[in-house]
Design a protein around this motif. Structure first.
Motif, PDB file in Angstrom:
ATOM      1  N   TYR A 195       0.782  -1.092   0.136  1.00 43.64           N
ATOM      2  CA  TYR A 195       0.001   0.203  -0.065  1.00 43.64           C
ATOM      3  C   TYR A 195       0.971   1.266   0.005  1.00 43.64           C
ATOM      4  O   TYR A 195       0.233   2.408  -0.129  1.00 43.64           O
ATOM      5  N   ALA A 196       2.253   1.095   0.146  1.00 48.67           N
ATOM      6  CA  ALA A 196       2.816   2.323   0.450  1.00 48.67           C
ATOM      7  C   ALA A 196       3.218   3.218  -0.996  1.00 48.67           C
ATOM      8  O   ALA A 196       3.514   2.577  -1.910  1.00 48.67           O
ATOM      9  N   LYS A 197       3.015   4.394  -0.830  1.00 49.06           N
ATOM     10  CA  LYS A 197       3.333   4.978  -2.098  1.00 49.06           C
ATOM     11  C   LYS A 197       4.339   6.376  -1.722  1.00 49.06           C
ATOM     12  O   LYS A 197       4.168   6.959  -0.440  1.00 49.06           O
ATOM     13  N   ILE A 198       5.129   6.801  -2.450  1.00 55.44           N
ATOM     14  CA  ILE A 198       6.146   7.734  -2.323  1.00 55.44           C
ATOM     15  C   ILE A 198       5.603   8.951  -1.765  1.00 55.44           C
ATOM     16  O   ILE A 198       4.458   9.465  -2.439  1.00 55.44           O
ATOM     17  N   ASN A 199       5.915   9.678  -0.718  1.00 57.11           N
ATOM     18  CA  ASN A 199       5.289  10.803  -0.114  1.00 57.11           C
ATOM     19  C   ASN A 199       4.197  10.730   0.955  1.00 57.11           C
ATOM     20  O   ASN A 199       3.567  11.564   1.368  1.00 57.11           O
ATOM     21  N   ASP A 200       3.683   9.522   0.829  1.00 58.67           N
ATOM     22  CA  ASP A 200       2.595   9.176   1.981  1.00 58.67           C
ATOM     23  C   ASP A 200       3.304   9.289   3.188  1.00 58.67           C
ATOM     24  O   ASP A 200       4.590   9.121   3.603  1.00 58.67           O
ATOM     25  N   LYS A 201       2.446  10.083   4.126  1.00 57.80           N
ATOM     26  CA  LYS A 201       2.603  10.313   5.450  1.00 57.80           C
ATOM     27  C   LYS A 201       2.090   9.145   6.404  1.00 57.80           C
ATOM     28  O   LYS A 201       0.865   8.784   6.219  1.00 57.80           O
ATOM     29  N   VAL A 202       2.778   8.211   7.087  1.00 56.28           N
ATOM     30  CA  VAL A 202       2.359   6.917   7.549  1.00 56.28           C
ATOM     31  C   VAL A 202       2.442   7.040   9.200  1.00 56.28           C
ATOM     32  O   VAL A 202       3.468   7.838   9.717  1.00 56.28           O
ATOM     33  N   ILE A 203       1.813   6.234   9.784  1.00 57.06           N
ATOM     34  CA  ILE A 203       1.785   6.025  11.270  1.00 57.06           C
ATOM     35  C   ILE A 203       2.429   4.803  11.557  1.00 57.06           C
ATOM     36  O   ILE A 203       1.982   3.583  10.987  1.00 57.06           O
ATOM     37  N   GLN A 204       3.153   4.411  12.536  1.00 55.40           N
ATOM     38  CA  GLN A 204       3.698   3.453  13.089  1.00 55.40           C
ATOM     39  C   GLN A 204       2.577   2.440  13.529  1.00 55.40           C
ATOM     40  O   GLN A 204       1.597   2.947  14.211  1.00 55.40           O
ATOM     41  N   GLY A 205       2.848   1.107  13.023  1.00 54.67           N
ATOM     42  CA  GLY A 205       1.730   0.300  13.139  1.00 54.67           C
ATOM     43  C   GLY A 205       0.706   0.213  12.208  1.00 54.67           C
ATOM     44  O   GLY A 205      -0.320  -0.656  12.436  1.00 54.67           O
ATOM     45  N   GLY A 206       0.497   1.152  11.567  1.00 53.53           N
ATOM     46  CA  GLY A 206      -0.502   1.423  10.507  1.00 53.53           C
ATOM     47  C   GLY A 206      -0.379   0.280   9.182  1.00 53.53           C
ATOM     48  O   GLY A 206       0.788  -0.175   9.086  1.00 53.53           O
ATOM     49  N   GLU A 207      -1.257  -0.059   8.546  1.00 52.43           N
ATOM     50  CA  GLU A 207      -1.070  -1.355   7.612  1.00 52.43           C
ATOM     51  C   GLU A 207      -0.180  -0.802   6.300  1.00 52.43           C
ATOM     52  O   GLU A 207      -0.563   0.202   5.512  1.00 52.43           O
ATOM     53  N   SER A 208       0.851  -1.585   5.993  1.00 49.80           N
ATOM     54  CA  SER A 208       1.593  -1.173   4.725  1.00 49.80           C
ATOM     55  C   SER A 208       1.389  -2.204   3.894  1.00 49.80           C
ATOM     56  O   SER A 208       1.708  -1.665   2.478  1.00 49.80           O
ATOM     57  N   GLY A 209       0.839  -3.313   4.034  1.00 48.95           N
ATOM     58  CA  GLY A 209       0.482  -4.228   2.923  1.00 48.95           C
ATOM     59  C   GLY A 209       0.187  -5.630   3.435  1.00 48.95           C
ATOM     60  O   GLY A 209      -0.391  -5.826   4.711  1.00 48.95           O
ATOM     61  N   PHE A 210       0.160  -6.556   2.789  1.00 45.69           N
ATOM     62  CA  PHE A 210      -0.377  -7.884   2.819  1.00 45.69           C
ATOM     63  C   PHE A 210       0.522  -8.940   2.039  1.00 45.69           C
ATOM     64  O   PHE A 210       0.797  -8.826   0.917  1.00 45.69           O
ATOM     65  N   ILE A 211       0.759 -10.165   2.757  1.00 47.84           N
ATOM     66  CA  ILE A 211       1.375 -10.941   1.939  1.00 47.84           C
ATOM     67  C   ILE A 211       0.580 -12.319   1.981  1.00 47.84           C
ATOM     68  O   ILE A 211       0.161 -12.964   3.207  1.00 47.84           O
ATOM     69  N   LYS A 212       0.186 -12.916   0.908  1.00 42.52           N
ATOM     70  CA  LYS A 212      -0.668 -14.118   1.222  1.00 42.52           C
ATOM     71  C   LYS A 212      -0.031 -15.629   0.968  1.00 42.52           C
ATOM     72  O   LYS A 212       0.932 -15.802   0.100  1.00 42.52           O
ATOM     73  N   PHE A 213      -0.394 -16.255   2.106  1.00 42.12           N
ATOM     74  CA  PHE A 213       0.139 -17.570   2.320  1.00 42.12           C
ATOM     75  C   PHE A 213       1.568 -17.881   2.649  1.00 42.12           C
ATOM     76  O   PHE A 213       2.213 -18.368   1.784  1.00 42.12           O
ATOM     77  N   GLY A 214       1.814 -17.064   3.714  1.00 40.38           N
ATOM     78  CA  GLY A 214       3.443 -17.497   4.050  1.00 40.38           C
ATOM     79  C   GLY A 214       4.598 -16.873   3.466  1.00 40.38           C
ATOM     80  O   GLY A 214       4.842 -16.622   2.232  1.00 40.38           O
ATOM     81  N   SER A 215       5.687 -16.156   4.190  1.00 42.95           N
ATOM     82  CA  SER A 215       6.895 -15.605   3.690  1.00 42.95           C
ATOM     83  C   SER A 215       7.752 -15.093   4.636  1.00 42.95           C
ATOM     84  O   SER A 215       7.464 -15.327   6.118  1.00 42.95           O
ATOM     85  N   ARG A 216       8.193 -13.912   4.280  1.00 50.10           N
ATOM     86  CA  ARG A 216       9.077 -13.208   5.423  1.00 50.10           C
ATOM     87  C   ARG A 216       9.360 -11.738   5.175  1.00 50.10           C
ATOM     88  O   ARG A 216       9.054 -11.245   4.046  1.00 50.10           O
ATOM     89  N   VAL A 217       9.754 -11.132   6.119  1.00 47.94           N
ATOM     90  CA  VAL A 217      10.018  -9.641   5.961  1.00 47.94           C
ATOM     91  C   VAL A 217      11.120  -9.194   6.606  1.00 47.94           C
ATOM     92  O   VAL A 217      11.661  -9.701   7.690  1.00 47.94           O
ATOM     93  N   ASP A 218      12.143  -8.645   6.000  1.00 47.35           N
ATOM     94  CA  ASP A 218      13.487  -8.129   6.348  1.00 47.35           C
ATOM     95  C   ASP A 218      13.138  -6.655   6.602  1.00 47.35           C
ATOM     96  O   ASP A 218      12.670  -5.823   6.228  1.00 47.35           O
ATOM     97  N   LEU A 219      14.008  -6.238   7.934  1.00 45.35           N
ATOM     98  CA  LEU A 219      14.221  -4.949   8.289  1.00 45.35           C
ATOM     99  C   LEU A 219      15.628  -4.456   8.066  1.00 45.35           C
ATOM    100  O   LEU A 219      16.473  -5.210   8.306  1.00 45.35           O
ATOM    101  N   PHE A 220      16.004  -3.374   7.794  1.00 42.33           N
ATOM    102  CA  PHE A 220      17.252  -2.867   7.680  1.00 42.33           C
ATOM    103  C   PHE A 220      17.417  -1.447   8.376  1.00 42.33           C
ATOM    104  O   PHE A 220      16.904  -0.443   8.209  1.00 42.33           O
ATOM    105  N   LEU A 221      18.365  -1.681   9.414  1.00 44.85           N
ATOM    106  CA  LEU A 221      18.435  -0.530  10.486  1.00 44.85           C
ATOM    107  C   LEU A 221      19.643   0.182  10.270  1.00 44.85           C
ATOM    108  O   LEU A 221      20.854  -0.697  10.277  1.00 44.85           O
ATOM    109  N   PRO A 222      20.018   1.250  11.130  1.00 43.53           N
ATOM    110  CA  PRO A 222      21.286   1.936  11.311  1.00 43.53           C
ATOM    111  C   PRO A 222      22.176   0.932  12.138  1.00 43.53           C
ATOM    112  O   PRO A 222      21.741   0.137  12.885  1.00 43.53           O
TER     113      PRO A 222
END
Length: 218
Positions: free
Chosen positions: A166-193
């Motif tokens: 759901y994320a689009k460039i220049n969107d102002k988003v809130i922590q914990g708000g819905e960013s998307g959905f993955i159907k039927f199993g997967s993983r998410v990577d975070l890249f941090l400082p």
């Protein structure tokens, strides 16, 4: 409550189960066999319903913290070279989701979406070392003044055949708000400082929008 991404699938599954149940009653005269088939059909419907469940989460907003974007288990914590957006070293935290986890993806921090890109690709198992580079995936970067930039990447697995972003460039988003959905199993990577404080351990179970993954280093 069920996620909007599952409404069509839930409806079709319900029609399929009801239709098959009627056929079973008419064409399978053996009572014990009919009972087994009906139980299997009911179990299939329950699995679909639980997969698309969308429970409410209570995110405590904090611009110094990164919350888990998904439900699952922490399978990677390591320093890596992130070459799609940052082109430098980052701390990677990866969370594996099984088919029984909630599959809503949530924003790990509040801020502005400064990057959002979809990549078509393969469907290797989610824990495969090449999955983050070769599988179907989406990459989203959110930035705020307190924490900086956080990249989260949805990665399709062997069963996940569709990623919704759901994320689009220049969107102002809130922590914990819905960013998307993955159907039927997967993983998410975070890249941090590199100087961030990691607040989780390997094999720890986390909840999307609630578990604290990392904290800014004062």
């Amino acid at each position: 409550m069920f996620h909007k991404e599952g409404h069509k699938i839930i409806f079709l599954t319900f029609v399929f189960v009801v239709g098959c149940s009627l056929l079973v009653d008419n064409f399978i005269p053996i009572t014990w066999l009919r009972t087994i088939v009906l139980i299997v059909l009911l179990a299939f419907l329950i699995i679909i319903l639980q997969f698309f469940r969308n429970p409410k989460r209570h995110t405590v907003l904090n611009n110094k913290q990164v919350v888990s974007p998904v439900d699952g288990k922490v399978v990677v914590i390591e320093e890596v070279f992130e070459k799609e957006y940052f082109n430098d070293k980052r701390l990677q935290v990866s969370i594996f989701m099984s088919p029984i986890n909630v599959h809503v993806t949530r924003y790990p921090i509040s801020g502005n979406v400064i990057f959002s890109k979809y990549h078509p690709g393969k469907f290797l198992v989610a824990w495969h070392p090449k999955a983050s580079e070769e599988n179907e995936r989406t990459t989203v970067v959110v930035e705020n003044e307190t924490y900086g930039k956080v990249l989260h990447r949805q990665i399709a697995g062997a069963l996940a055949k569709r990623i919704v972003n759901y994320a689009k460039i220049n969107d102002k988003v809130i922590q914990g708000g819905e960013s998307g959905f993955i159907k039927f199993g997967s993983r998410v990577d975070l890249f941090l400082p590199l100087d961030t404080k990691i607040k989780v351990k390997l094999n720890q179970k986390v909840r999307g929008g609630e578990s604290i993954i990392a904290e800014a280093n004062d």
